[in-house]
Design an enzyme around this catalytic site. Structure first.
Site, short mmCIF file in Angstrom:
data_model
loop_
_atom_site.label_atom_id
_atom_site.label_comp_id
_atom_site.label_asym_id
_atom_site.label_seq_id
_atom_site.Cartn_x
_atom_site.Cartn_y
_atom_site.Cartn_z
N ARG A 111 0.91 -1.09 0.11
CA ARG A 111 0.03 -0.04 0.11
C ARG A 111 0.74 1.03 0.08
O ARG A 111 2.12 1.38 0.65
CB ARG A 111 -0.86 -0.10 1.22
CG ARG A 111 -1.88 1.31 1.04
CD ARG A 111 -2.96 0.79 2.40
NE ARG A 111 -3.93 1.90 2.49
CZ ARG A 111 -4.29 2.41 3.74
NH1 ARG A 111 -4.10 1.85 4.55
NH2 ARG A 111 -5.28 3.29 3.71
N ILE A 112 0.59 2.23 -0.80
CA ILE A 112 1.20 3.42 -0.92
C ILE A 112 0.71 4.43 0.10
O ILE A 112 -0.46 4.69 -0.06
CB ILE A 112 1.18 3.88 -2.41
CG1 ILE A 112 1.86 2.87 -3.41
CG2 ILE A 112 2.01 5.31 -2.60
CD1 ILE A 112 3.39 2.44 -3.02
N ASN A 116 1.91 7.73 0.81
CA ASN A 116 1.89 9.08 0.33
C ASN A 116 2.30 9.13 -1.30
O ASN A 116 3.20 9.15 -1.41
CB ASN A 116 2.73 10.07 1.04
CG ASN A 116 2.59 11.56 0.70
OD1 ASN A 116 1.83 12.06 -0.15
ND2 ASN A 116 3.49 12.49 1.38
N PRO A 117 1.27 9.10 -2.13
CA PRO A 117 1.64 9.07 -3.31
C PRO A 117 2.60 9.94 -4.05
O PRO A 117 3.57 9.77 -5.12
CB PRO A 117 0.36 9.46 -4.36
CG PRO A 117 -0.82 8.91 -3.21
CD PRO A 117 -0.04 9.21 -1.72
N THR A 168 5.36 11.69 -2.28
CA THR A 168 6.56 11.11 -2.10
C THR A 168 7.00 9.77 -2.23
O THR A 168 8.22 9.68 -2.88
CB THR A 168 6.91 11.60 -0.35
OG1 THR A 168 5.98 10.74 0.21
CG2 THR A 168 7.08 12.92 0.11
N GLY A 221 6.73 -1.33 1.70
CA GLY A 221 8.05 -0.41 1.88
C GLY A 221 8.74 -0.39 0.47
O GLY A 221 8.85 -1.30 -0.38
N GLY A 251 11.82 1.65 -0.32
CA GLY A 251 12.87 2.65 -0.38
C GLY A 251 13.57 2.31 -1.51
O GLY A 251 14.15 3.19 -2.07
N GLU A 252 14.08 1.12 -1.76
CA GLU A 252 15.02 0.66 -2.65
C GLU A 252 14.81 0.16 -4.06
O GLU A 252 15.50 -0.07 -4.96
CB GLU A 252 16.03 -0.37 -1.85
CG GLU A 252 16.65 0.27 -0.75
CD GLU A 252 17.19 -0.40 0.30
OE1 GLU A 252 18.49 -0.75 0.12
OE2 GLU A 252 16.48 -0.93 1.33
MO1 MOS Z 1 19.72 1.08 2.54
S1 MOS Z 1 21.23 0.22 1.56
O1 MOS Z 1 19.07 -0.12 3.46
O2 MOS Z 1 19.66 2.89 2.91
#
Ligand code: MOS
Length: 712
Positions: free
Chosen positions: A591-592, A594-595, A597, A664, A666-667
């Site tokens: 689930r997103i 905050n679209p 960011t 998540g 992030g990556e």
């Molecule tokens: Mo990351 S490589 O877990 O900021």
């Protein structure tokens, strides 16, 4: 599909686009970063780094510089405070970077050999540059290759994974791809360099830092300096990028040492050049991939052998070979990570460690296999879609890879693609399109949070989270508002303070999921309490949560985010220039929250992938053992002029095992992006580029493709 174009309104909670709650402070300069926070009596430390790659420090000739204007101290291995050599870091072993000033050995160019502390940064710098350090130099080895005699397979989880009879399946395959791919040494280049200010205040050590986990840094400093953990407070209010590089590094340790010796607040700020040897980086990789398939593209064998380097003092492994383990069904799987110790700084986590370089190799090889089989690259991936974890046999939490490809193909216009390489021309440009898959693990770590109903009708959230620049603070505001069922404006989220108690670090793409779980739990509890009625006392009503038990009781599954990357490139084979014209990424990443960011996060990752494909490369000089051009002039990151139209979007993919459905994000944006670009370069030119970055000289020397030969 979600709409990602709205910047505001600032009402509503999860799922509504919400500008950063600290955005105004940041764009007006009011937000203080670790290098900006004022302190009375502040002294300034300037690092002096080794100029040899291996040897011993013979002398640090500090007498002449001690008399220079403003100089307060010259710290080095001969006079610095001792730290606990048995200290074990959060990652299970001490990183020898914390042995700074504890011995006379030099393990690489750029190892800290002294800290000059003075009244001003200018005075500290002038004295540091005048300081003479003499060395007994020893021969060094910084030459990385998969064939290095020192290559070994490390102990530890996930280094070697095998399933089935690889040799037999390869032998029985109709089509075999066997190719080597390389990626260079790559650097974090956070906009904000590492900085820390340390001071003693009433028997308490206070550190103002820029990090991915203030509790983490506080605990490690307490262990290192043999302090009661309660007597160490670390704060990290605003962070200008981290990407895996902002843990315990020499700047915090040396600031604490100098503050202790001088009994004054001391700040240490790294320069851009110093970051190249002190904060960690992504190891170069050399990866051999072997794929064996039936005539119809069904995989029989998937073999991924990844090689990377580490330092002589610490084993860090860029585990690129793991990328394919959850990705494709195959009768036989083998993946192995190997490493070699060289006289170089220790590499570290860097945005999608393992998955970023691993996906370049495997997703390029898949494209090569599609060519051999005469299949569409998306159809090849669909043919090898697994029902359960291909190696683990575990069920998937959710797996929406094909939904990403379907939606991405529709929006990118993939159906109209002529599969033949090297046949589209527009003036001096050859045009091509490419695609690749992405995945990243879904992780969660225990966290604690406190949510307070204030007497004035607002709510305060306290959690030891870090907003490394991604918008975590804003996401937590939305999650708290949803749990409390109030408007986001009534919620104030405070983060970045070790006094707020244990929380997940900002790493492994687990931050928002881990913290969101704790904030949601406390917020829901508080809302139930408030529903019972009664007045709020002046000190407010505070509810705390701890997700240790809930997180610990999760069942074992293959938990991953997935994505489909698309790129269109134009290649001028007479100048070697490659231009990316457009990119599209479609992700299934929970689930997103905050679209607004989230989109920035995905797009930022994709730009990183573009940059990895075409530009980024740190050059290490074999003779000196150090970098050539260790700055942002010599190390080129993609800049505005390199970045074309990039779109990111997502399919519905809530995680059933998360209280609010988060996975998540992030990556995953970087994963597969470089392969999509490289595959597009092949489609444009007919030449395979297996070595990143795809520099103009590589395009030029590859020349025009020979008939029927796709090899570069
Ligand atoms: Mo990351 S490589 O877990 O900021």
């Amino acid at each position: 599909m979600s709409t990602t174009t709205t910047a505001g309104p600032v009402t509503g909670t999860v799922g509504a686009s919400y500008t950063r709650v600290e955005g105004l402070e940041k764009v007006t300069g009011a937000a203080r970063y670790a290098g900006d926070v004022p302190a009375a009596e502040l002294a300034h430390g300037w690092l002096v780094l080794s100029t040899v790659a291996r040897g011993r420090i013979r002398s640090v000739e500090s007498d002449p510089v001690r008399g220079m204007p403003g100089v307060l101290a010259v710290l080095h291995h001969g006079n610095a405070p001792r730290v606990d050599g048995n200290y074990i870091g959060m990652l299970g072993r001490p990183d020898p970077i914390v042995e700074v000033f504890q011995h006379d050995r030099v393990p690489f160019v750029g190892w800290p050999v002294a800290l000059v502390v003075a009244e001003t940064t200018e005075q500290a710098r002038e004295a540091a540059e005048a300081l003479v350090v003499r060395y007994d130099e020893e021969p060094h080895d910084v030459a990385f290759s998969a064939g290095h005699a020192g290559i070994y397979t490390p102990d530890g989880d996930g280094m070697l994974v095998e399933k089935g009879d690889l040799a037999a399946e390869l032998a029985a395959s109709v089509h075999v791809v066997d190719a080597e791919y390389t990626t260079p040494e790559e650097h974090h280049g956070t906009m904000e360099p590492h900085a820390a200010m340390a001071r003693w205040d009433g028997g308490r050590l206070e550190v103002v830092d820029s990090n991915q986990g203030s509790m983490w840094v506080a605990q490690e400093l307490a262990k290192l300096f043999s302090l009661d953990p309660a007597s160490v407070r670390v704060r990290s209010e605003h962070i200008g990028g981290a990407f895996g590089s902002k843990g315990v590094r020499v700047h915090q340790i040396l600031a604490v040492m100098a503050a202790t010796v001088l009994d004054r607040p001391v700040r240490v700020v790294m320069t851009r050049r110093q970051m190249f040897s002190l904060v960690g980086y992504r190891s170069p990789t050399a990866q051999r991939v072997r794929l064996g398939a039936d005539a119809d593209g069904r995989l029989r064998a998937l073999d991924h052998q990844a090689h990377s380097l580490t330092s002589t003092v610490h084993e860090f492994v860029e585990a690129s070979a793991g990328f394919g383990r959850p990705m494709y069904a195959a009768d036989a799987h083998r993946s192995v990570n190997r490493v070699v110790r060289l006289d170089v700084p220790t590499p570290t986590f860097m945005r999608a460690p393992g998955e970023a370089p691993g996906s370049f190799a495997l997703e390029s090889a898949l494209d090569e296999l599609a060519e051999r089989c005469g299949m569409d690259p998306i159809a090849l991936r669909a043919r090898n879609e697994p029902d359960v974890g291909p190696v683990s046999g575990l069920p998937f939490g959710s797996r929406n890879l094909l939904a990403c490809f379907d939606e991405g193909a529709r929006r990118f216009g993939w159906a109209d693609r002529d599969p033949r390489p090297g046949v589209r021309r527009e003036g001096r440009w050859l045009l091509g399109t490419g695609t690749a898959a992405a995945t990243f693990p879904v992780i969660v770590a225990p966290s604690t949070a406190a949510v307070t109903a204030e007497a004035d009708g607002t709510f305060t959230v306290r959690i030891g989270a870090s907003d490394v620049g991604t918008g975590a603070r804003t996401a937590l505001t939305l999650l708290a508002a949803e749990a409390l069922d109030v408007a986001g404006e009534r919620v104030h989220v405070r983060i970045g303070d070790s006094d707020f108690g244990p929380a997940a670090i900002s790493g492994g793409s687990m931050g928002t999921r881990s913290w969101g779980w704790a904030v949601t739990a406390a917020g829901r509890d508080l809302r139930e309490q408030l529903a019972l009625g009664g007045d709020i006392p002046p000190q407010g009503i505070t509810v705390r949560s701890d997700t240790s038990a809930a997180v610990g009781s999760l069942t074992q599954k293959e938990r991953h985010s997935f994505g489909a990357q698309f790129a269109e490139v134009a290649v001028d084979v007479t100048t070697g220039e490659v231009r990316v014209r457009r990119m599209l990424g479609v992700f299934a990443a929970g689930r997103i929250v905050n679209p607004l960011t989230a989109r920035s996060q995905f797009v930022g990752g994709m730009i990183w992938g573009l940059s990895m494909a075409l530009h980024e490369e740190a050059i290490r000089d074999q003779a000196t053992g150090g970098h050539v051009g260790a700055d942002l002039a010599g190390y080129h990151f993609a800049a505005n002029a390199d970045v074309p139209l990039i779109e990111a979007d997502w399919v519905d993919d809530p995680d059933a095992d998360d209280p609010v459905g988060i996975k998540g994000i992030g990556e995953i944006g970087i994963v597969g992006a470089a392969a999509a670009v490289a595959n597009a370069v092949w489609h444009a030119t007919g030449v395979r580029h297996r070595h990143l970055p795809i520099r103009p000289d590589r395009v030029l020397s590859a020349g025009a493709p020979a008939e029927g030969d796709g090899d570069a």
